[in-house]
Motif scaffolding. Structure first.
Motif, PDB file in Angstrom:
ATOM      1  N   TYR A   3       0.829  -1.201   0.000  1.00 46.08           N
ATOM      2  CA  TYR A   3       0.000   0.000   0.000  1.00 46.08           C
ATOM      3  C   TYR A   3       0.867   1.257   0.000  1.00 46.08           C
ATOM      4  O   TYR A   3       0.642   2.180  -0.788  1.00 46.08           O
ATOM      5  N   ILE A   4       1.878   1.301   0.859  1.00 47.64           N
ATOM      6  CA  ILE A   4       2.749   2.475   0.938  1.00 47.64           C
ATOM      7  C   ILE A   4       3.431   2.719  -0.404  1.00 47.64           C
ATOM      8  O   ILE A   4       3.434   3.836  -0.908  1.00 47.64           O
ATOM      9  N   TYR A  29      -7.525   0.846   4.315  1.00 49.72           N
ATOM     10  CA  TYR A  29      -6.727   1.873   4.969  1.00 49.72           C
ATOM     11  C   TYR A  29      -7.519   3.159   5.065  1.00 49.72           C
ATOM     12  O   TYR A  29      -8.511   3.341   4.366  1.00 49.72           O
ATOM     13  N   GLN A  30      -7.065   4.033   5.923  1.00 48.40           N
ATOM     14  CA  GLN A  30      -7.697   5.320   6.119  1.00 48.40           C
ATOM     15  C   GLN A  30      -7.891   6.006   4.772  1.00 48.40           C
ATOM     16  O   GLN A  30      -6.953   6.126   3.996  1.00 48.40           O
ATOM     17  N   LYS A  31      -9.107   6.419   4.487  1.00 46.96           N
ATOM     18  CA  LYS A  31      -9.405   7.031   3.188  1.00 46.96           C
ATOM     19  C   LYS A  31      -8.599   8.293   2.952  1.00 46.96           C
ATOM     20  O   LYS A  31      -8.223   8.580   1.835  1.00 46.96           O
ATOM     21  N   ARG A  32      -8.340   9.045   3.984  1.00 47.67           N
ATOM     22  CA  ARG A  32      -7.615  10.300   3.820  1.00 47.67           C
ATOM     23  C   ARG A  32      -6.154  10.119   4.201  1.00 47.67           C
ATOM     24  O   ARG A  32      -5.651  10.755   5.103  1.00 47.67           O
ATOM     25  N   ILE A  42      -0.859   6.704   7.487  1.00 50.42           N
ATOM     26  CA  ILE A  42      -2.019   5.891   7.128  1.00 50.42           C
ATOM     27  C   ILE A  42      -2.535   5.167   8.364  1.00 50.42           C
ATOM     28  O   ILE A  42      -1.806   4.956   9.326  1.00 50.42           O
ATOM     29  N   TYR A  43      -3.798   4.796   8.295  1.00 51.14           N
ATOM     30  CA  TYR A  43      -4.386   3.972   9.349  1.00 51.14           C
ATOM     31  C   TYR A  43      -4.777   2.639   8.723  1.00 51.14           C
ATOM     32  O   TYR A  43      -5.524   2.597   7.746  1.00 51.14           O
ATOM     33  N   ARG A  48      -5.473  -2.257  13.090  1.00 46.90           N
ATOM     34  CA  ARG A  48      -5.912  -1.232  14.043  1.00 46.90           C
ATOM     35  C   ARG A  48      -4.769  -0.357  14.560  1.00 46.90           C
ATOM     36  O   ARG A  48      -4.535  -0.247  15.760  1.00 46.90           O
ATOM     37  N   GLY A  49      -4.066   0.249  13.614  1.00 46.91           N
ATOM     38  CA  GLY A  49      -2.983   1.140  14.016  1.00 46.91           C
ATOM     39  C   GLY A  49      -2.418   1.938  12.862  1.00 46.91           C
ATOM     40  O   GLY A  49      -2.712   1.678  11.697  1.00 46.91           O
TER      41      GLY A  49
END
Length: 112
Positions: A3-4, A29-32, A42-43, A48-49
């Motif tokens: 993802y990164i 992952y966190q949308k924003r 990112i979340y 959960r982190g």
């Protein structure tokens, strides 16, 4: 890591998931996702982190270890300090391919 690398090499914060072709699973992952230059936060909903940092070093708050990612011309090399494993790969559009040296195998992902 997929993802990164997908976000960094596509310079987009609009992606919110990765599909793992080997496991047949989506990871969300966190949308924003914050992308500012080479800085990312990112979340990871499954773990959960947060993971945050600036190329080449990212800190994984769930594992408590760093992830090293060096990128150049659509390709990357990485090292996961938690597992002690190296990897390398490339991003073509929204397709990510990673070779994991620890497992001696290739893995494919698609970022959405």
């Amino acid at each position: 890591m997929a993802y990164i690398c997908g976000v960094v090499l596509n310079v987009s914060s609009s992606y919110s998931s990765v599909y793992d072709f080997v496991r047949g699973e989506h990871y969300y992952y966190q949308k924003r996702t914050l992308v500012s230059g080479n800085r990312i936060q990112i979340y990871d909903y499954k773990r959960r982190g947060y993971i945050q940092g600036k190329l080449p070093n990212f800190y994984d708050y769930v594992s408590g270890f760093y992830i090293l990612i060096k990128v150049e011309r659509g390709k990357f090399k990485g090292y996961d300090y938690e597992s002690g494993a190296y990897c390398m790969g490339e991003v073509r559009g929204n397709e990510i391919r990673i070779y994991d040296y620890e497992k001696s195998d290739y893995f494919r992902y698609k970022i959405y």
